[in-house]
Design a protein around this motif. Structure first.
Motif, short mmCIF file in Angstrom:
data_model
loop_
_atom_site.label_atom_id
_atom_site.label_comp_id
_atom_site.label_asym_id
_atom_site.label_seq_id
_atom_site.Cartn_x
_atom_site.Cartn_y
_atom_site.Cartn_z
N GLU A 59 -3.91 -0.04 -3.65
CA GLU A 59 -3.02 -0.30 -2.52
C GLU A 59 -1.77 -1.06 -2.98
N ASP A 62 0.27 1.36 -5.10
CA ASP A 62 0.71 2.36 -4.14
C ASP A 62 1.28 3.58 -4.85
N ARG A 72 5.00 3.13 -6.50
CA ARG A 72 6.04 3.64 -5.62
C ARG A 72 7.34 2.85 -5.78
N TYR B 108 6.74 -6.60 3.81
CA TYR B 108 6.03 -5.86 2.76
C TYR B 108 4.53 -5.92 3.04
N CYS B 109 3.90 -4.77 2.92
CA CYS B 109 2.44 -4.74 2.98
C CYS B 109 2.00 -3.69 1.98
N PRO B 110 1.00 -4.01 1.12
CA PRO B 110 0.56 -3.00 0.16
C PRO B 110 0.12 -1.73 0.87
N ASN B 111 0.34 -0.61 0.20
CA ASN B 111 -0.15 0.67 0.70
C ASN B 111 0.69 1.27 1.82
N GLN B 112 1.79 0.64 2.19
CA GLN B 112 2.65 1.29 3.17
C GLN B 112 4.09 0.98 2.80
#
Lengths: 628, 287
Positions: A59, A62, A72, B108-112
């Motif tokens: 995560e 990413d 990313r 910021y947030c991981p995975n998005q």
């Protein structure tokens, strides 16, 4: 007071209608970073097969796409040098870089913009301050005055540093799974800490836990600076001070080589100026990351030295913990010893299992200089540092002569010295030699040289660290002449290596390290013999002495006779000593009659008799003068 | 009477304008917040101070005896003991500044993807300052690439992405370094939600001074600081007092202050470790 009440008071209405508040929520969708650090939700610290850690990493990184698993968000390389008001310096690190944000149950860097790891400006300012400390003018100019709390007279600013490009160390590797070779993506930022001390040296037969951490693997970092008056700033001087500053190490764990040796891309690498330098080449079973990827990790040198210092001290004193902690660090104080491995070549053989490495490099060792305003105290500090340096160099020689460095250091490399074995089995052992430039570092050419060296080192330990009522620890490998015997012979090939694979010897815990225990098998509902791995009480080394000759050295620890007992065949110490004597091994040092030790008896307190030992307590090998 | 203009501030590093001591006895140095939305602001005095200090540092101003400087920012009162004849009476400053409020705040947030968040109240202030057409902002509408997501996670909970609203693109200033209309995801949340999300998005750092000889904390030298994150977009109004008809005093000011379209300026504390670095762009107002 809740904010909603405050809003109510000022008349702000929530614009959410009741119907639209419905939202399908599945707790499993919560990103790992925001979950409780408990088992079952997200525990990160264990390095083994930890799915939580993998998910958390995924995560954070990413990945862009499955076929492009790079992070990313990445930083592109900006214009270097002076660009507008910002001055940039690009630095390459030869090993890892670790900094800690102080959050989570895992060591990890600060997440900067978009989650990209970041080294804060305050850290860089701290480095600069350290490098300028002898020049008050430069200190005031760039860092301000700490005592009067005035800012930098130049209006100088430290903007911190960030990695450029892929910071996750992503790479694709071929792995065999269920008989098939497949490509898998691995991230080298996942690092591992594997404390082995209790198991390797101490008394417990505990199995150590490996802990996970995050560090950047060989990153290229861009450091940014600016000043209120960029035209009148001497950027060349800034660059020089900075380069000097990072030679001392950036971030954490610098005593084991993290954050050290950073150098400018277009300049020859800058190496810390340490007083002990020795060039080695070695091969052996490779350390691995938690993903099973081989990575030669220079912290094994520190671990080896620490282990041997522990063994040597354990042979002469019951105390010694404070000396060890002072030199190698503890949870309350950092290590005074600094190690930097300047790798010049590395090769992994990943086809074999376990993977092996062959490497060449220069080991640099220093002991931090302590400073005091009191001249008398300063002289004491300097004298202590000098004798510490001499001692550490002797320990380094001891490690090199008696075994090797890293995994499987108690055994000779089977790839070189037991060729028929390697073709069918796993690789065992390691082999270290001096690089051709440093052959003079060690002057052991004969059995007599070896005897003198060991005697000299033991005398130094006893005279320096032992108190009047000197006694030794009951550890497996405490270095006390009553508990250990060293044998050696001069040979062209190993005569002894096959003995370790003898059916009886290899199942004797003290020789093969293997114990056979009865374990209940649930499938068959019967008790079965199972092998349990431990550590051997015998070291075996082939020390090169030139002309294609070796000093074959076997070191036998026999204080705990229970370990020498084979399950069916009884005590194996005598058969083993007879067997090595039959191979031409001669007694060199230690207990000349180990067989007289009564079974299970603890080592008696040695009474050092001066007549037996050389009177000089000077090490026979003088350390090299510091390199200027 | 006044010629209005407004400025856009884009933070290029964390920005900390402190609420100062007194209110907080803990060891977290808070940033200054707006009393209604509880979101970070840069007080007008800080903005004025920065602009003023910049003009004072200008060599040309120095050589001309701070003529323009005193003209724009008002004549300072003579200091004690100074000959009063050399110093005129204090005068009113001709250039005025007001506080800067957030337009878009990156979370910021991981995975998005990184999401820039705002709320109707904050956007309305920007709309008024910039003279854009008034618009009713609906919470949970978004604009930009959202990567097949239907909801976002913000630290403590999920928030739904309702419908795309292209109009939001008009409320993203041009030529920002971090945020680009259409490419990056922006989201409207309600006025009651913004303060909570803002608190989650802030950059927080523990600050520790290390011992001079060892890598361990100096006794007591340990505290925390919060700051607006890198990539925050803020806006502030500014105005120049008119002297008469067809007055182009605004242009004169820009020449005297040596401001090009975009200028790099530092606001707030901890400047020496890179905090407070921003790009400031001035836009002339409507009248």
């Amino acid at each position: 007071m809740s904010f909603s009440k405050a809003f109510e008071r000022v008349g702000i209405q929530s614009s959410k209608s009741k119907a639209s508040t419905k939202l399908e929520i599945n707790p499993e969708e919560v990103p790992m970073m925001y979950r409780a650090q408990v088992s079952g939700r997200c525990s990160l610290q264990f390095a083994g097969n930890n799915q939580d850690l993998e998910d958390w990493r995924k995560e954070w990184v990413d990945p862009k796409l499955d076929n492009d698993p790079q992070p990313r968000y990445q930083r592109k390389e900006p214009k270097l040098g002076l660009d507008g008001s910002i001055y940039r310096i690009k630095i390459e690190f030869p090993f890892r870089l670790s900094s800690n944000c102080g959050q989570d149950s895992i060591l990890r860097p600060i997440m900067g913009k978009n989650g990209i790891p970041y080294l804060s400006g305050s850290s860089v300012k701290g480095l600069f301050r350290r490098a300028c400390k002898d020049s008050p003018n430069k200190l005031r100019l760039y860092c301000g005055d700490d005592d009067n709390l005035t800012p930098s007279t130049l209006g100088f600013r430290f903007h911190g540093a960030y990695p450029i490009g892929d910071w996750s160390g992503m790479r694709k590797v071929r792995v065999r799974k269920r008989g098939e070779m497949i490509m898998e993506t691995r991230y080298r930022m996942l690092d591992v800490i594997h404390p082995q001390q209790l198991r390797q040296v101490g008394e417990k037969d505990s199995s150590p836990n490996a802990f996970a951490m995050v560090s950047l693997f060989q990153p290229t970092m861009v450091f940014e600076f600016s000043s209120a008056d960029p035209k009148n700033t001497n950027w060349q001087e800034v660059e020089n001070i900075f380069l000097q500053a990072i030679q001392l190490g950036v971030g954490g764990k610098t005593s084991t080589g993290y954050g050290l040796g950073g150098h400018l891309v277009d300049r020859p690498s800058e190496i810390p100026k340490y007083p002990i330098t020795v060039a080695f080449k070695g091969r052996g079973v490779s350390p691995t990351l938690r993903s099973d990827e081989p990575e030669f990790r220079p912290n094994l040198f520190k671990a080896t030295l620490r282990g041997h210092v522990k063994r040597l001290l354990a042979g002469v004193t019951q105390a010694g913990k404070d000396i060890e902690d002072r030199l190698f660090g503890s949870s309350s104080d950092p290590s005074q010893l600094q190690i930097f491995w300047q790798e010049t070549a590395i090769k992994y053989d990943e086809i074999k299992k376990p993977a092996t490495f062959s490497t060449e490099g220069i080991l640099h060792i220093d002991i931090k200089r302590q400073e005091s305003d009191d001249i008398k105290k300063q002289l004491e500090f300097d004298a202590q540092r000098e004798s510490d340096l001499r001692f550490i160099e002797q320990v380094l020689m001891f490690a090199f002569v008696m075994g090797g460095f890293g995994k499987s250091w108690r055994r000779v490399s089977h790839e070189i010295f037991y060729k028929d074995y390697v073709s069918k089995k796993f690789e065992i052992g390691c082999h270290w030699e001096l690089a051709s430039t440093d052959l003079k570092w060690l002057a052991i050419k004969s059995i007599d040289d070896l005897k003198q060296f060991i005697e000299g080192l033991y005398t130094v330990c006893r005279d320096r660290f032992s108190s009047q009522s000197s006694s030794c620890q009951t550890w497996r490998e405490a270095w006390n002449p009553n508990c250990v015997t060293v044998y050696a012979s001069i040979t062209r090939e190993s005569n002894v290596v096959r003995l370790f694979h003898d059916e009886i010897f290899k199942k004797t815990p003290a020789i093969g390290g293997r114990t056979i225990v009865k374990k209940f098998n649930r499938k068959t509902q019967e008790e079965e013999d199972k092998e349990q791995l431990g550590f051997s009480n015998v070291w075996h080394r082939m020390l090169p002495i030139g002309n294609n000759q070796y000093l074959e050295i076997v070191t036998v620890f026999h204080s705990d006779r229970s370990k020498w007992k084979h399950r069916d065949e009884g005590d194996q110490l005598k058969p083993f000593l007879d067997a090595i004597a039959a191979k031409g091994m001669k007694y060199v040092w230690g207990n000349q009659n180990p067989l007289q030790n009564s079974s299970k008896s603890l080592p008696s307190i040695p009474t050092p008799s001066k007549t037996q030992l050389p009177l000089s307590n000077k090490p026979i090998l003088k350390p090299k003068p510091p390199i200027q | 009477m006044y010629k209005k203009a407004y400025g856009i501030i884009e933070t290029l590093a964390p920005l900390h304008v402190g609420a100062s001591a007194g209110e907080e006895s803990g060891n977290l140095n808070l940033i200054f917040r707006d009393q209604f939305t509880q979101t970070g602001i840069i007080p007008g005095s800080s903005i004025r101070g920065r602009f003023r200090a910049d003009m004072r540092q200008d060599l040309r101003q120095k050589n001309e005896g701070y003529k323009d400087y005193n003209y724009w920012y008002g004549q300072e009162a003579p200091e004690k003991g100074e000959a009063a004849e050399n110093k005129k009476d204090t005068t009113e400053a001709l250039v005025k500044f007001e506080y800067a409020s957030i337009v878009w705040l990156p979370v910021y947030c991981p995975n998005q993807p990184v999401v820039w968040v705002s709320c109707p109240r904050l956007l309305k202030r920007y709309q008024k300052l910039s003279g854009k057409t008034p618009y009713t902002f609906t919470p949970h509408t978004y604009y930009g690439a959202k990567d097949n997501l239907t909801k976002l996670f913000f630290n403590l909970g999920f928030i739904r992405l309702d419908s795309s609203d292209k109009k939001l693109g008009d409320y993203i200033p041009d030529n920002l370094e971090n945020l680009q209309s259409g490419r990056d995801l922006v989201l409207i949340v309600s006025d009651t939600e913004i303060s909570m999300i803002h608190d989650m998005a802030l950059y927080r750092q523990s600050r520790v001074a290390l011992d001079a000889n060892e890598k361990k904390a100096k006794g007591g030298a340990f505290f925390n600081v919060e700051a607006l994150p890198e990539g925050t977009i803020l806006t502030f109004p500014t105005a120049i007092k008119n002297k008469g008809k067809d007055d182009n005093s605004w242009q004169e000011y820009i020449v005297d202050a040596d401001i090009e379209k975009t200028k790099e300026l530092y606001f707030g504390g901890l400047e020496s470790i890179g905090f407070g670095r921003t790009n400031v762009t001035l836009y002339e107002g409507l009248n």
